[in-house]
Design a protein around this motif. Sequence first.
Motif, mmCIF file in Angstrom:
data_model
loop_
_atom_site.group_PDB
_atom_site.id
_atom_site.type_symbol
_atom_site.label_atom_id
_atom_site.label_comp_id
_atom_site.label_asym_id
_atom_site.label_seq_id
_atom_site.Cartn_x
_atom_site.Cartn_y
_atom_site.Cartn_z
ATOM 1 N N ARG A 203 -1.111 -8.294 3.523
ATOM 2 C CA ARG A 203 -1.789 -9.483 2.997
ATOM 3 C C ARG A 203 -1.459 -9.713 1.533
ATOM 4 N NH1 ARG A 203 -7.978 -10.162 3.814
ATOM 5 N NH2 ARG A 203 -7.442 -12.371 3.924
ATOM 6 N N PHE A 204 -1.388 -8.643 0.749
ATOM 7 C CA PHE A 204 -1.309 -8.793 -0.700
ATOM 8 C C PHE A 204 0.056 -8.441 -1.286
ATOM 9 C CE2 PHE A 204 -5.899 -7.626 0.101
ATOM 10 C CZ PHE A 204 -6.349 -8.941 0.058
ATOM 11 N N GLY A 205 1.027 -8.244 -0.434
ATOM 12 C CA GLY A 205 2.392 -8.080 -0.914
ATOM 13 C C GLY A 205 2.747 -6.687 -1.379
ATOM 14 N N ALA A 206 2.018 -5.672 -0.934
ATOM 15 C CA ALA A 206 2.374 -4.293 -1.251
ATOM 16 C C ALA A 206 3.301 -3.749 -0.162
ATOM 17 C CB ALA A 206 1.137 -3.426 -1.365
ATOM 18 N N GLN A 207 3.851 -2.590 -0.403
ATOM 19 C CA GLN A 207 4.781 -1.971 0.545
ATOM 20 C C GLN A 207 4.392 -0.516 0.778
ATOM 21 O OE1 GLN A 207 8.840 -1.819 -0.811
ATOM 22 N NE2 GLN A 207 9.627 -1.028 1.133
ATOM 23 N N ILE A 208 4.240 -0.146 2.021
ATOM 24 C CA ILE A 208 4.010 1.262 2.353
ATOM 25 C C ILE A 208 5.381 1.907 2.527
ATOM 26 C CG2 ILE A 208 3.007 2.873 4.008
ATOM 27 C CD1 ILE A 208 0.847 0.815 4.560
ATOM 28 N N VAL A 209 5.789 2.671 1.534
ATOM 29 C CA VAL A 209 7.147 3.212 1.510
ATOM 30 C C VAL A 209 7.262 4.506 2.309
ATOM 31 C CG1 VAL A 209 7.716 2.116 -0.675
ATOM 32 C CG2 VAL A 209 6.710 4.409 -0.679
ATOM 33 N N THR A 210 6.127 5.211 2.479
ATOM 34 C CA THR A 210 6.120 6.470 3.226
ATOM 35 C C THR A 210 4.780 6.618 3.938
ATOM 36 O OG1 THR A 210 7.568 7.532 1.596
ATOM 37 C CG2 THR A 210 6.363 8.977 3.090
ATOM 38 N N GLU A 211 4.833 7.139 5.154
ATOM 39 C CA GLU A 211 3.612 7.479 5.889
ATOM 40 C C GLU A 211 3.726 8.894 6.432
ATOM 41 O OE1 GLU A 211 1.577 4.982 8.621
ATOM 42 O OE2 GLU A 211 2.714 3.200 8.035
ATOM 43 N N LYS A 212 2.643 9.649 6.327
ATOM 44 C CA LYS A 212 2.587 10.978 6.923
ATOM 45 C C LYS A 212 1.201 11.201 7.522
ATOM 46 C CE LYS A 212 6.047 13.443 4.128
ATOM 47 N NZ LYS A 212 6.309 14.648 3.285
ATOM 48 N N THR A 213 1.157 12.043 8.538
ATOM 49 C CA THR A 213 -0.106 12.425 9.161
ATOM 50 C C THR A 213 -0.415 13.872 8.815
ATOM 51 O OG1 THR A 213 0.254 10.893 11.005
ATOM 52 C CG2 THR A 213 -1.365 12.658 11.333
ATOM 53 N N TRP A 214 -1.643 14.101 8.355
ATOM 54 C CA TRP A 214 -2.051 15.466 8.013
ATOM 55 C C TRP A 214 -2.390 16.211 9.296
ATOM 56 C CZ3 TRP A 214 -2.149 18.336 3.605
ATOM 57 C CH2 TRP A 214 -2.852 19.531 3.640
ATOM 58 N N THR A 215 -1.624 17.236 9.589
ATOM 59 C CA THR A 215 -1.834 17.995 10.828
ATOM 60 C C THR A 215 -2.028 19.485 10.573
ATOM 61 O OG1 THR A 215 0.562 18.248 11.108
ATOM 62 C CG2 THR A 215 -0.497 16.367 12.202
ATOM 63 N N ALA A 216 -2.112 19.877 9.302
ATOM 64 C CA ALA A 216 -2.239 21.303 8.972
ATOM 65 C C ALA A 216 -3.488 21.889 9.608
ATOM 66 C CB ALA A 216 -2.272 21.493 7.457
ATOM 67 N N GLU A 217 -3.345 23.040 10.234
ATOM 68 C CA GLU A 217 -4.472 23.698 10.893
ATOM 69 C C GLU A 217 -5.027 24.858 10.071
ATOM 70 O OE1 GLU A 217 -3.135 24.860 14.728
ATOM 71 O OE2 GLU A 217 -2.904 22.809 15.462
ATOM 72 N N SER A 218 -4.416 25.127 8.931
ATOM 73 C CA SER A 218 -4.885 26.229 8.094
ATOM 74 C C SER A 218 -6.084 25.785 7.266
ATOM 75 C CB SER A 218 -3.760 26.683 7.158
ATOM 76 O OG SER A 218 -3.327 25.596 6.344
#
Length: 403
Positions: A203-218
């Motif tokens: 909507r506001f003209g930003a860019q998501i340059v990287t996405e990650k999912t937190w999956t650490a089980e520790s």
Amino acid sequence: MAKPRLPRPHRTGPLIALTIALLATVPAMAHDSGEIRIGFLSQTPEPPPSVANPDEPAVDDGLAGAALAITDNNTTGKFLKQSFLLDAVEVAPDGDAAAALRKLAGRGDRFVIVDAPGATVEALSKLPEARNLLLLNATAPDDSLRGAACAPNLLHVAPSRAMLADALGQYLVKKRWSRWFLVTGHRPEDALFADAVRRAAKRFGAQIVTEKTWTAESDVNRTAEAEIPVFTQAKSYDVLVVADEVGEFGDYLPYRTADPRPVTGTQGLVPTVWHRTHEQWGAAQLQSRFKASAKRTMTARDHNDWTAVRVVGEAAARARTADPDRLIAFIQSPDFSMSAFRGAPLSLRTWDGQLRQPVLLAADRSLVSVSPQEGFLHPRTELDSLGYDQPETLCKTRGKTTP
């Protein structure tokens, strides 16, 4: 976005005591035709076992805000021969919320504040017993409740996830932090907030340059210094946006990222309805009155519940009636508005039942800004630049009359 709270202990006794205390504030009017009963149905889900919350909420989190609003309503109401009663019921995490609503309806409560998860709010709105009630969703941020699952008897006091993400997105774009690194937890609610963040970026003209999912089980508390710098290695970005609504890992991200970048979203710089450092527009007086009443600071949950009760009180004062049908009609009309000490009056979006409202942006010990940000214009009101606008709504069961 305020973090979900740990479950509160069963407190039938205190709730009964509170109801008696509130009744005692208006003894001369207890049987007057000007009495307005407001039900308060709360249900706090059990937190995941993996989540430790060092800031355990007060036993009366939310309820204390509603109680103060009853006092405020009665302060004004005595001049109009109106009295207000809070009828509070708490439902266990695995309890029967439908039975609780039926009990409140049976007592004559036509207005019911629902402080509960979105699934509970949706289920209650569909009950036959709820057709003649006005349910006020005080805390659930689910956009679906304002969209495909909307209901004509359901209003939303809490801002939606889309409103929160838009409020944050406007500020980041205004600061020219337009390249975002989005980190999402593995829970369904995290995915929903991440969806709202993606929508705000578009909507506001930003860019998501990287996405990650937190999956650490520790145990992130023990391994944060080793894991987070590695996890946050990414191509150039301006700000890390985290979607971790239950607080499983987000608090460990600031000051540990591989690159020195601000953290925002559900942790760090957070969009919220209230913050203990907020003092503008008369908020300092509300903060003081709440602290004197509850012996602690007001939380976002308290403020949502305070606002929900005040919706009814404000309508009664302005419409000068205690008749539930007339009050419900007035609240859902374009004529309704009220103050919530956030710089602009709250009013109703008739197309989805959402209260339009400013959103605060706050760090741990500082109020940073308030959205909508200057320059984000809208033909009706800048408040409608937050969340789903009328042309975008998926709600089919409410009138589409503007505003």
